[in-house]
Design an enzyme around this catalytic site. Structure first.
Site, PDB file in Angstrom:
ATOM      1  N   LYS A  32       0.827  -1.213   0.000  1.00  0.00           N
ATOM      2  CA  LYS A  32       0.000   0.000   0.000  1.00  0.00           C
ATOM      3  C   LYS A  32       0.865   1.270   0.000  1.00  0.00           C
ATOM      4  O   LYS A  32       0.591   2.190  -0.755  1.00  0.00           O
ATOM      5  CB  LYS A  32      -0.938   0.017   1.221  1.00  0.00           C
ATOM      6  CG  LYS A  32      -1.904  -1.161   1.276  1.00  0.00           C
ATOM      7  CD  LYS A  32      -2.916  -1.019   2.390  1.00  0.00           C
ATOM      8  CE  LYS A  32      -2.314  -1.030   3.788  1.00  0.00           C
ATOM      9  NZ  LYS A  32      -1.789  -2.342   4.222  1.00  0.00           N
TER      10      LYS A  32
ATOM     11  N   ARG B 254      -9.758   0.612   8.828  1.00  0.00           N
ATOM     12  CA  ARG B 254      -9.273  -0.709   9.210  1.00  0.00           C
ATOM     13  C   ARG B 254     -10.302  -1.482  10.032  1.00  0.00           C
ATOM     14  O   ARG B 254     -10.055  -2.634  10.404  1.00  0.00           O
ATOM     15  CB  ARG B 254      -8.030  -0.539  10.068  1.00  0.00           C
ATOM     16  CG  ARG B 254      -6.755  -1.063   9.436  1.00  0.00           C
ATOM     17  CD  ARG B 254      -5.654  -0.723  10.418  1.00  0.00           C
ATOM     18  NE  ARG B 254      -4.418  -1.400  10.194  1.00  0.00           N
ATOM     19  CZ  ARG B 254      -3.410  -0.917   9.475  1.00  0.00           C
ATOM     20  NH1 ARG B 254      -3.539   0.212   8.834  1.00  0.00           N
ATOM     21  NH2 ARG B 254      -2.287  -1.578   9.388  1.00  0.00           N
TER      22      ARG B 254
ATOM     23  N   ARG C 206      11.485  -5.654   4.939  1.00  0.00           N
ATOM     24  CA  ARG C 206      11.289  -4.249   5.287  1.00  0.00           C
ATOM     25  C   ARG C 206      11.840  -3.971   6.689  1.00  0.00           C
ATOM     26  O   ARG C 206      12.445  -2.929   6.925  1.00  0.00           O
ATOM     27  CB  ARG C 206       9.799  -3.907   5.215  1.00  0.00           C
ATOM     28  CG  ARG C 206       9.505  -2.444   5.472  1.00  0.00           C
ATOM     29  CD  ARG C 206       8.086  -2.079   5.105  1.00  0.00           C
ATOM     30  NE  ARG C 206       7.134  -2.481   6.121  1.00  0.00           N
ATOM     31  CZ  ARG C 206       5.807  -2.376   5.994  1.00  0.00           C
ATOM     32  NH1 ARG C 206       5.285  -1.920   4.892  1.00  0.00           N
ATOM     33  NH2 ARG C 206       5.001  -2.746   6.958  1.00  0.00           N
TER      34      ARG C 206
ATOM     35  N   ARG D 114      11.336  -0.089  11.714  1.00  0.00           N
ATOM     36  CA  ARG D 114      10.040  -0.307  12.357  1.00  0.00           C
ATOM     37  C   ARG D 114      10.092  -1.571  13.200  1.00  0.00           C
ATOM     38  O   ARG D 114      10.253  -2.669  12.675  1.00  0.00           O
ATOM     39  CB  ARG D 114       8.946  -0.444  11.284  1.00  0.00           C
ATOM     40  CG  ARG D 114       8.424   0.875  10.809  1.00  0.00           C
ATOM     41  CD  ARG D 114       7.377   0.702   9.747  1.00  0.00           C
ATOM     42  NE  ARG D 114       6.223  -0.096  10.165  1.00  0.00           N
ATOM     43  CZ  ARG D 114       5.122  -0.219   9.438  1.00  0.00           C
ATOM     44  NH1 ARG D 114       5.030   0.382   8.274  1.00  0.00           N
ATOM     45  NH2 ARG D 114       4.126  -0.958   9.871  1.00  0.00           N
TER      46      ARG D 114
ATOM     47  N   ARG E 289      -0.485  -9.031  13.727  1.00  0.00           N
ATOM     48  CA  ARG E 289      -1.079  -8.078  12.780  1.00  0.00           C
ATOM     49  C   ARG E 289      -1.924  -8.798  11.745  1.00  0.00           C
ATOM     50  O   ARG E 289      -2.983  -8.311  11.339  1.00  0.00           O
ATOM     51  CB  ARG E 289       0.014  -7.245  12.116  1.00  0.00           C
ATOM     52  CG  ARG E 289       0.457  -6.086  13.024  1.00  0.00           C
ATOM     53  CD  ARG E 289       1.852  -5.619  12.730  1.00  0.00           C
ATOM     54  NE  ARG E 289       2.018  -4.987  11.452  1.00  0.00           N
ATOM     55  CZ  ARG E 289       3.171  -4.929  10.790  1.00  0.00           C
ATOM     56  NH1 ARG E 289       4.250  -5.494  11.306  1.00  0.00           N
ATOM     57  NH2 ARG E 289       3.250  -4.325   9.638  1.00  0.00           N
TER      58      ARG E 289
END
Ligand code: ADP
Length: 196
Positions: free
Chosen positions: A14, A89, A128, A134, A146
């Site tokens: 996204k 969400r 990532r 992160r 998640r």
């Protein structure tokens, strides 16, 4: 106004696609994840509250996120449209968004859902995590959490938009450019229809 939602599980691309879409369609990017991380970096009370949820892979409470979106709208009154990324969400967030856009005499034109298999998603998140800084991308337990939150709380949002025929599934596998082209094709069709 022309408002789009980019929908999909963590790691579905996204953020990457949003950057390209806002450049092409000149809409304002509204990523609740980015806004929350900015609050956190600035150590605001909102950011500190949010971090306790983000670190565990849980959703930040609806009222916090909705309030943040509302004030972002106020700061961008002259936008010709928005690209919502990572929001809504939950079904409650989707309903709140309809209400906020309704006040502006506008609504969502299309929800573009990036579909990627779970194995590939986990691979992308781990990669990532190596560079993003992160913490929610490095801890395997948080990544799994998640996904389960996504399946439980976020996937009903897809049903919400399917009912009103605004939902478009897009294959989120392949090169960044291939996926971007698929997104643009769907958006351009929609734009053409709205102009007719
Ligand atoms: P990803 O899509 O990779 O999970 P995001 O940057 O969209 O990344 O979100 C990171 C975290 O921020 C989420 O796991 C969640 O804790 C919080 N968050 C972001 N957007 C929302 C939202 N709309 N509602 C609740 N929590 C959110």
């Amino acid at each position: 106004m022309f408002n789009l939602v980019l929908f999909g599980p963590p790691g579905s691309g996204k953020g990457t696609q949003s950057e390209k879409l806002v450049e092409k369609y000149r809409v304002v990017h509204l990523s609740t994840g980015n806004l929350l991380r900015a609050e956190l970096a600035a150590k605001t009370p909102l950011g500190l509250e949010a971090s306790s949820f983000i670190d565990k892979g849980q959703l930040v409470p609806d009222e916090v996120v909705i309030g943040m979106v509302d004030s972002y709208f106020d700061q961008h009154r002259d936008a010709r449209g928005f690209l919502f990324d990572g929001f809504p969400r939950t079904v409650a967030q989707a309903k709140a968004l309809d209400k906020l856009l309704g006040l502006k005499k506008t609504g969502i034109s299309a929800v573009l859902a990036l579909e990627v298999n779970e194995e590939e998603l986990i691979k992308r998140l781990r990669n990532r995590g190596k560079t993003s800084g992160r913490s929610d991308d490095t801890d395997e337990k948080v990544i799994r959490k998640r996904f389960s939150v996504y399946n439980l709380e976020t996937s009903p949002v897809a049903e919400y938009y399917k009912k009103v025929k605004k939902f478009y599934a897009i294959k989120g596998e392949g090169t960044v450019e291939e996926i971007f082209e698929r997104l643009c094709e769907t958006i351009d069709k929609k734009l053409k229809k709205e102009q007719e």
